[in-house]
Write a protein that holds these residues in place. Structure first.
Motif, PDB file in Angstrom:
ATOM      1  N   GLU A 112       0.757  -1.230   0.102  1.00  0.00           N
ATOM      2  CA  GLU A 112      -0.085  -0.017  -0.028  1.00  0.00           C
ATOM      3  C   GLU A 112       0.838   1.165  -0.083  1.00  0.00           C
ATOM      4  O   GLU A 112       0.269   2.347   0.378  1.00  0.00           O
ATOM      5  CB  GLU A 112      -0.991  -0.163   1.121  1.00  0.00           C
ATOM      6  CG  GLU A 112      -1.964  -1.211   1.186  1.00  0.00           C
ATOM      7  CD  GLU A 112      -3.162  -0.958   2.013  1.00  0.00           C
ATOM      8  OE1 GLU A 112      -3.017  -0.006   2.880  1.00  0.00           O
ATOM      9  OE2 GLU A 112      -3.764  -2.200   2.335  1.00  0.00           O
ATOM     10  N   ASN A 168      -1.007   4.957  -0.139  1.00  0.00           N
ATOM     11  CA  ASN A 168      -0.846   5.947   0.788  1.00  0.00           C
ATOM     12  C   ASN A 168      -0.097   7.333   0.321  1.00  0.00           C
ATOM     13  O   ASN A 168      -0.437   8.033   1.015  1.00  0.00           O
ATOM     14  CB  ASN A 168       0.138   5.155   2.018  1.00  0.00           C
ATOM     15  CG  ASN A 168      -0.386   4.052   2.738  1.00  0.00           C
ATOM     16  OD1 ASN A 168      -1.715   3.703   2.472  1.00  0.00           O
ATOM     17  ND2 ASN A 168       0.373   3.164   3.350  1.00  0.00           N
ATOM     18  N   TYR A 185     -10.663   8.129  -0.423  1.00  0.00           N
ATOM     19  CA  TYR A 185     -10.206   6.970   0.542  1.00  0.00           C
ATOM     20  C   TYR A 185      -9.629   5.744  -0.097  1.00  0.00           C
ATOM     21  O   TYR A 185      -9.827   5.384  -1.411  1.00  0.00           O
ATOM     22  CB  TYR A 185     -11.399   6.746   1.513  1.00  0.00           C
ATOM     23  CG  TYR A 185     -12.926   6.067   0.448  1.00  0.00           C
ATOM     24  CD1 TYR A 185     -12.853   4.855   0.126  1.00  0.00           C
ATOM     25  CD2 TYR A 185     -13.873   7.017   0.133  1.00  0.00           C
ATOM     26  CE1 TYR A 185     -13.915   4.218  -0.306  1.00  0.00           C
ATOM     27  CE2 TYR A 185     -14.684   6.496  -0.407  1.00  0.00           C
ATOM     28  CZ  TYR A 185     -14.740   5.062  -0.801  1.00  0.00           C
ATOM     29  OH  TYR A 185     -15.953   4.827  -1.474  1.00  0.00           O
ATOM     30  N   LYS A 186      -9.183   4.909   0.812  1.00  0.00           N
ATOM     31  CA  LYS A 186      -8.840   3.445   0.234  1.00  0.00           C
ATOM     32  C   LYS A 186      -9.657   2.504   0.642  1.00  0.00           C
ATOM     33  O   LYS A 186     -10.176   2.867   1.849  1.00  0.00           O
ATOM     34  CB  LYS A 186      -7.341   3.320   0.335  1.00  0.00           C
ATOM     35  CG  LYS A 186      -6.813   3.306   1.952  1.00  0.00           C
ATOM     36  CD  LYS A 186      -5.321   2.812   1.988  1.00  0.00           C
ATOM     37  CE  LYS A 186      -4.883   2.624   3.651  1.00  0.00           C
ATOM     38  NZ  LYS A 186      -3.443   2.313   3.697  1.00  0.00           N
ATOM     39  N   PHE A 187      -9.598   1.234   0.051  1.00  0.00           N
ATOM     40  CA  PHE A 187     -10.754   0.346   0.498  1.00  0.00           C
ATOM     41  C   PHE A 187     -10.194  -1.085  -0.104  1.00  0.00           C
ATOM     42  O   PHE A 187      -9.416  -0.955  -0.948  1.00  0.00           O
ATOM     43  CB  PHE A 187     -12.133   0.603   0.266  1.00  0.00           C
ATOM     44  CG  PHE A 187     -12.318   0.458  -1.239  1.00  0.00           C
ATOM     45  CD1 PHE A 187     -13.259  -0.825  -1.877  1.00  0.00           C
ATOM     46  CD2 PHE A 187     -12.165   1.750  -2.016  1.00  0.00           C
ATOM     47  CE1 PHE A 187     -13.293  -0.940  -3.041  1.00  0.00           C
ATOM     48  CE2 PHE A 187     -12.544   1.303  -3.282  1.00  0.00           C
ATOM     49  CZ  PHE A 187     -13.002   0.241  -3.745  1.00  0.00           C
ATOM     50  N   ASP A 240     -14.461  -4.424   2.176  1.00  0.00           N
ATOM     51  CA  ASP A 240     -14.983  -3.330   2.965  1.00  0.00           C
ATOM     52  C   ASP A 240     -16.262  -2.727   2.274  1.00  0.00           C
ATOM     53  O   ASP A 240     -17.059  -1.779   2.913  1.00  0.00           O
ATOM     54  CB  ASP A 240     -14.017  -2.056   3.044  1.00  0.00           C
ATOM     55  CG  ASP A 240     -12.689  -2.327   3.957  1.00  0.00           C
ATOM     56  OD1 ASP A 240     -12.719  -3.060   4.774  1.00  0.00           O
ATOM     57  OD2 ASP A 240     -11.503  -1.908   3.317  1.00  0.00           O
ATOM     58  N   ASN A 251     -16.550   0.889   3.956  1.00  0.00           N
ATOM     59  CA  ASN A 251     -16.068   1.263   5.040  1.00  0.00           C
ATOM     60  C   ASN A 251     -14.600   1.757   4.610  1.00  0.00           C
ATOM     61  O   ASN A 251     -13.664   1.060   4.630  1.00  0.00           O
ATOM     62  CB  ASN A 251     -16.113   0.015   6.042  1.00  0.00           C
ATOM     63  CG  ASN A 251     -15.758   0.697   7.472  1.00  0.00           C
ATOM     64  OD1 ASN A 251     -15.926   1.644   7.720  1.00  0.00           O
ATOM     65  ND2 ASN A 251     -15.103  -0.359   8.112  1.00  0.00           N
ATOM     66  N   SER A 255     -10.810   3.881   4.464  1.00  0.00           N
ATOM     67  CA  SER A 255      -9.960   4.450   5.114  1.00  0.00           C
ATOM     68  C   SER A 255      -9.565   5.812   4.708  1.00  0.00           C
ATOM     69  O   SER A 255      -8.896   6.036   3.535  1.00  0.00           O
ATOM     70  CB  SER A 255      -8.573   3.481   5.294  1.00  0.00           C
ATOM     71  OG  SER A 255      -9.046   2.289   5.720  1.00  0.00           O
ATOM     72  N   TRP A 296      -4.618   7.724  10.201  1.00  0.00           N
ATOM     73  CA  TRP A 296      -5.718   7.087   9.317  1.00  0.00           C
ATOM     74  C   TRP A 296      -6.993   6.846  10.230  1.00  0.00           C
ATOM     75  O   TRP A 296      -6.887   6.829  11.367  1.00  0.00           O
ATOM     76  CB  TRP A 296      -5.197   5.828   9.210  1.00  0.00           C
ATOM     77  CG  TRP A 296      -4.010   5.685   7.845  1.00  0.00           C
ATOM     78  CD1 TRP A 296      -2.685   5.691   8.432  1.00  0.00           C
ATOM     79  CD2 TRP A 296      -4.534   5.943   6.867  1.00  0.00           C
ATOM     80  NE1 TRP A 296      -2.325   5.651   7.076  1.00  0.00           N
ATOM     81  CE2 TRP A 296      -3.036   5.825   5.974  1.00  0.00           C
ATOM     82  CE3 TRP A 296      -5.343   5.927   5.706  1.00  0.00           C
ATOM     83  CZ2 TRP A 296      -2.697   5.895   4.681  1.00  0.00           C
ATOM     84  CZ3 TRP A 296      -5.392   6.014   4.501  1.00  0.00           C
ATOM     85  CH2 TRP A 296      -4.000   6.140   3.772  1.00  0.00           C
ATOM     86  N   HIS A 297      -8.100   6.786   9.710  1.00  0.00           N
ATOM     87  CA  HIS A 297      -9.529   6.687  10.712  1.00  0.00           C
ATOM     88  C   HIS A 297     -10.355   6.087   9.648  1.00  0.00           C
ATOM     89  O   HIS A 297     -10.565   6.415   8.308  1.00  0.00           O
ATOM     90  CB  HIS A 297     -10.110   7.856  11.077  1.00  0.00           C
ATOM     91  CG  HIS A 297     -10.570   8.748  10.170  1.00  0.00           C
ATOM     92  ND1 HIS A 297     -11.889   8.931   9.992  1.00  0.00           N
ATOM     93  CD2 HIS A 297     -10.028   9.932   9.427  1.00  0.00           C
ATOM     94  CE1 HIS A 297     -12.319   9.956   9.306  1.00  0.00           C
ATOM     95  NE2 HIS A 297     -11.054  10.539   8.798  1.00  0.00           N
ATOM     96  N   LYS A 298     -11.265   5.100  10.004  1.00  0.00           N
ATOM     97  CA  LYS A 298     -12.212   4.601   9.393  1.00  0.00           C
ATOM     98  C   LYS A 298     -13.560   5.275   9.131  1.00  0.00           C
ATOM     99  O   LYS A 298     -13.867   5.521  10.449  1.00  0.00           O
ATOM    100  CB  LYS A 298     -12.577   2.974   9.948  1.00  0.00           C
ATOM    101  CG  LYS A 298     -11.341   2.036   9.352  1.00  0.00           C
ATOM    102  CD  LYS A 298     -11.632   1.405   7.760  1.00  0.00           C
ATOM    103  CE  LYS A 298     -10.789   0.147   7.748  1.00  0.00           C
ATOM    104  NZ  LYS A 298     -11.077  -0.169   6.472  1.00  0.00           N
TER     105      LYS A 298
END
Length: 464
Positions: A104, A108, A123-125, A129, A138, A140, A151-153
């Motif tokens: 990643e 990132n 976002y990444k997923f 997710d 869902n 990141s 990072w936060h979900k």
């Protein structure tokens, strides 16, 4: 025709449940009256709301908390808003699909560039997710936290545009990934760079282009021993590359020498090195490459040297917001002449090495490299028939300054950006792709606005 505006999107818990507040300037631009019922769309989600005006010096759209929760907009953000016939489309929502934390690094960096980049919800997923029934993900998110990043979900709408960063070939054949593609196919979402290239397909597309064919080393797909022998008569060496290989893995170099055992085989697999002579080519192939049909053989090219070392060039190619290919960076991969390829060597900037080696001819050669690279991008995109926005092109230059095409990668690493002088160009590459995401989102408007939502609802229900 739809109208475009850059807006600040937020929510207000004190606002009426069925209200959407819009700046008076936007209302005037769009010809909206107070109390008009409009549709607000983001990703694959939509709500109906009554318009109320707000006084603001900047264009704003403020949702009620209830509507914001339904649309799953996780934070206040700047987005583009497109308006047509009582419908607002917000976006783009961009998702970077990944497979494993191990791979990643590129995604990132892409998200980190966005923290001071372009207006979008990014976002990444992973495929697991996705909340298929609700058309949400869902995801990141990367956000600034003090002097650092965290990072936060958060739950977000399914993306309009998907940048594929899955690095495992095995995952493409899994049921979950197949379902992702099927879902995308039945929606207006767009995925780019959606699979690895097969070297055979890539070679066919490029060799069918009159302009590029002259830059290809002579090659055979699924070669016979006789064809390899014929190449060794016109070149001192050939390279056997697995059709589904990447990253320089599984490449064999076969050289012909004047000795009692004239066929010399070299290869590197991790820390294991193969280095062995043979009296016959058939025996060499039998011992090392039992399935020639899964390989491409390519004529060896006598590259121009950088001092005693040999080098090739990695061109980082990206689409921009006008759907045009742009050369974001050129790096030179350099290695000792005893090595099979330049993988594992060291990096310098491409223009520096070209200037050192070719002097006054360097500028002309660099222009040719850029022209050939961009042409490859257009030819491959046409050949594969789907969107590409991120390519790594491997080229060589011989002693006469002739440019040779070796490889094109649809999931390019970013190793050249480890060089101090190339690091700033990594962000340039990211921002170009963000502009390309905006282009893809805007392109979807032509299909979105005539029919609005729900035209493919029956097909989507079957996927659930």
């Amino acid at each position: 025709m739809y109208n475009e505006a850059l807006v600040e999107v937020s929510s207000n818990s004190k606002q009426g449940m069925n209200q959407v507040a819009i700046s008076r300037s936007l209302m005037n631009k769009w010809g909206l009256m107070a109390s008009t019922t409009i549709k607000v769309n983001i990703g694959h989600l939509a709500i109906l709301a009554n318009v109320i005006p707000i006084n603001s010096n900047t264009p704003k759209i403020v949702l009620s908390k209830t509507h914001n929760d339904k649309l799953s907009i996780p934070k206040p953000c700047k987005l583009y808003a497109y308006y047509n016939h009582k419908s607002i489309r917000l976006g783009p929502v961009v998702g970077v699909v990944v497979s494993s934390p191990k791979f990643e690094e590129v995604s990132n960096h892409f998200l980190q560039s966005h923290t001071t980049g372009r207006p979008m919800l990014l976002y990444k997923f992973r495929p697991e997710d996705i909340k298929w029934r609700t058309r949400k993900v869902n995801g990141s998110f990367l956000q600034r936290s003090g002097k650092g990043m965290r990072w936060h979900k958060a739950t977000a709408p399914f993306p309009n545009v998907i940048y594929n960063q899955i690095k495992s070939r095995k995952i493409y054949s899994t049921p979950l990934y197949k379902r992702l593609f099927e879902y995308i196919h039945h929606t207006r979402s767009t995925i780019f760079n959606h699979n690895y290239f097969n070297k055979g397909d890539m070679y066919r597309f490029i060799s069918n282009d009159t302009e590029l064919k002259a830059h290809l080393p002579l090659s055979y797909i699924s070669p016979s021993i006789h064809q390899i022998e014929e190449l060794l008569k016109i070149s001192t060496s050939v390279f056997l590359k697995p059709l589904k290989g990447s990253g320089g893995q599984g490449i064999y170099k076969i050289s012909r020498r004047t000795s009692s055992r004239p066929y010399y085989c070299e290869a590197i697999f991790g820390k294991t090195k193969v280095s062995k002579p043979y009296s016959s080519l058939a025996q060499l192939i039998h011992n090392h490459i039992p399935k020639l049909s899964s390989y491409l053989v390519q004529q060896g090219v006598e590259l121009k040297r950088y001092g005693a070392d040999f080098f090739d060039l990695r061109v980082q190619l990206n689409k921009n917001g006008k759907n045009e290919w742009v050369v974001a960076a050129i790096g030179a991969n350099i290695n000792h002449p005893s090595k099979i390829t330049t993988h594992g060597g060291w990096i310098k900037t491409g223009p520096y090495v070209l200037n050192e080696v070719f002097r006054q001819k360097a500028g002309v050669i660099e222009d040719k490299i850029k022209k050939v690279s961009k042409r490859i991008g257009y030819v491959l995109e046409k050949g594969y028939g789907h969107e590409l926005g991120d390519l790594g092109i491997d080229l060589g230059v011989d002693k006469d300054g002739r440019v040779w095409i070796f490889e094109a990668n649809s999931a390019p690493g970013r190793h050249i950006f480890k060089h101090q002088l190339l690091k700033p160009l990594h962000r340039k590459s990211d921002l170009l792709m963000m502009d390309y995401c905006q282009y893809l989102f805007r392109k979807q408007n032509d299909k979105f606005f005539p029919s609005m939502l729900g035209t493919r609802a029956a097909k989507l229900r079957k996927l659930k």
